[in-house]
Design a protein around this motif. Structure first.
Motif, short mmCIF file in Angstrom:
data_model
loop_
_atom_site.label_atom_id
_atom_site.label_comp_id
_atom_site.label_asym_id
_atom_site.label_seq_id
_atom_site.Cartn_x
_atom_site.Cartn_y
_atom_site.Cartn_z
N MET A 221 0.85 -1.17 0.00
CA MET A 221 0.00 0.00 0.00
C MET A 221 0.90 1.24 0.00
N LYS A 222 0.54 2.19 -0.83
CA LYS A 222 1.35 3.40 -0.94
C LYS A 222 0.82 4.54 -0.07
N LYS A 223 -0.49 4.78 -0.13
CA LYS A 223 -1.03 5.95 0.57
C LYS A 223 -2.29 5.59 1.35
N LEU A 224 -2.24 5.82 2.66
CA LEU A 224 -3.35 5.57 3.57
C LEU A 224 -3.81 6.90 4.13
N ILE A 225 -5.11 7.15 4.12
CA ILE A 225 -5.67 8.36 4.70
C ILE A 225 -6.56 7.97 5.86
N ILE A 226 -6.37 8.66 6.99
CA ILE A 226 -7.20 8.42 8.17
C ILE A 226 -7.83 9.75 8.56
N ALA A 227 -9.14 9.85 8.38
CA ALA A 227 -9.86 11.05 8.79
C ALA A 227 -10.07 10.99 10.29
N ALA A 228 -9.66 12.05 10.99
CA ALA A 228 -9.76 12.13 12.45
C ALA A 228 -8.90 11.04 13.08
N GLY A 229 -7.67 10.96 12.64
CA GLY A 229 -6.78 9.89 13.07
C GLY A 229 -5.86 10.22 14.22
N THR A 230 -6.17 11.25 15.01
CA THR A 230 -5.30 11.58 16.13
C THR A 230 -5.82 11.05 17.46
N GLY A 231 -6.99 10.46 17.46
CA GLY A 231 -7.55 9.89 18.68
C GLY A 231 -6.95 8.53 18.98
N PHE A 232 -7.53 7.86 19.95
CA PHE A 232 -7.02 6.57 20.40
C PHE A 232 -6.91 5.56 19.25
N LEU A 233 -8.00 5.32 18.53
CA LEU A 233 -7.97 4.33 17.45
C LEU A 233 -7.06 4.78 16.31
N GLY A 234 -7.11 6.06 16.00
CA GLY A 234 -6.26 6.58 14.94
C GLY A 234 -4.78 6.37 15.23
N GLN A 235 -4.38 6.63 16.47
CA GLN A 235 -2.99 6.44 16.86
C GLN A 235 -2.57 4.98 16.75
N VAL A 236 -3.47 4.08 17.10
CA VAL A 236 -3.18 2.65 16.96
C VAL A 236 -2.95 2.30 15.48
N LEU A 237 -3.82 2.81 14.61
CA LEU A 237 -3.67 2.54 13.17
C LEU A 237 -2.40 3.15 12.61
N VAL A 238 -2.11 4.39 12.97
CA VAL A 238 -0.89 5.05 12.50
C VAL A 238 0.34 4.25 12.94
N ASN A 239 0.40 3.86 14.19
CA ASN A 239 1.55 3.09 14.68
C ASN A 239 1.67 1.74 13.98
N HIS A 240 0.54 1.11 13.69
CA HIS A 240 0.56 -0.18 13.01
C HIS A 240 1.07 -0.06 11.58
N PHE A 241 0.64 0.99 10.87
CA PHE A 241 0.94 1.10 9.44
C PHE A 241 2.16 1.95 9.10
N LYS A 242 2.73 2.69 10.05
CA LYS A 242 3.76 3.67 9.71
C LYS A 242 4.99 3.06 9.03
N ASN A 243 5.29 1.81 9.28
CA ASN A 243 6.42 1.17 8.62
C ASN A 243 6.00 0.23 7.49
N LYS A 244 4.69 0.21 7.19
CA LYS A 244 4.18 -0.69 6.17
C LYS A 244 3.61 0.07 4.96
N VAL A 245 3.49 1.38 5.09
CA VAL A 245 2.88 2.22 4.06
C VAL A 245 3.86 3.32 3.69
N ASP A 246 3.92 3.66 2.40
CA ASP A 246 4.81 4.73 1.98
C ASP A 246 4.44 6.06 2.61
N GLU A 247 3.12 6.34 2.64
CA GLU A 247 2.66 7.64 3.12
C GLU A 247 1.34 7.48 3.89
N ILE A 248 1.28 8.11 5.04
CA ILE A 248 0.03 8.18 5.80
C ILE A 248 -0.37 9.64 5.90
N VAL A 249 -1.62 9.92 5.58
CA VAL A 249 -2.17 11.27 5.72
C VAL A 249 -3.25 11.21 6.78
#
Length: 109
Positions: A1-29
């Protein structure tokens, strides 16, 4: 996966997703009410879950869009809060749908 977008991703669930994908995706927005900033391959873009203000361009050529936007459910369940919880989810989904429909290359998922 190249680009993942998470709307309202700074909350609890968003942070979990960002941490999970940050080394698996080229870009997270992360679409956030906070300030626009960058942290390695994670870009935080200021957005408003009710109107388009330029953030919608981020949806172009993305692989996945995850919407976590909405009023917290950690509150008293009176009529006012229940209505706000529902409306906040409908508003954010509506504006994201509008933005997706304007994309030349919309998110795949």
């Amino acid at each position: 996966m190249k680009k993942l977008i998470i709307a309202a991703g700074t909350g609890f669930l968003g942070q979990v997703l960002v941490n999970h994908f940050k080394n698996k995706v080229d870009e997270i927005v992360v679409l956030t009410r906070g300030k626009t900033r960058q942290d390695n391959n994670i870009r935080y873009i200021q957005w408003d879950a009710k109107i388009q203000t330029g953030w919608e361009r981020e949806l172009e050529d993305s692989d996945v869009l995850i919407n976590l936007a909405g009023k917290s459910v950690d509150c008293r369940y009176n009529e006012r809060n229940k209505n706000e919880i529902i409306a906040s989810r409908i508003d954010s989904t509506t504006i994201l749908n509008k933005a997706i429909l304007q994309c030349k290359n919309p998110p795949k998922h």
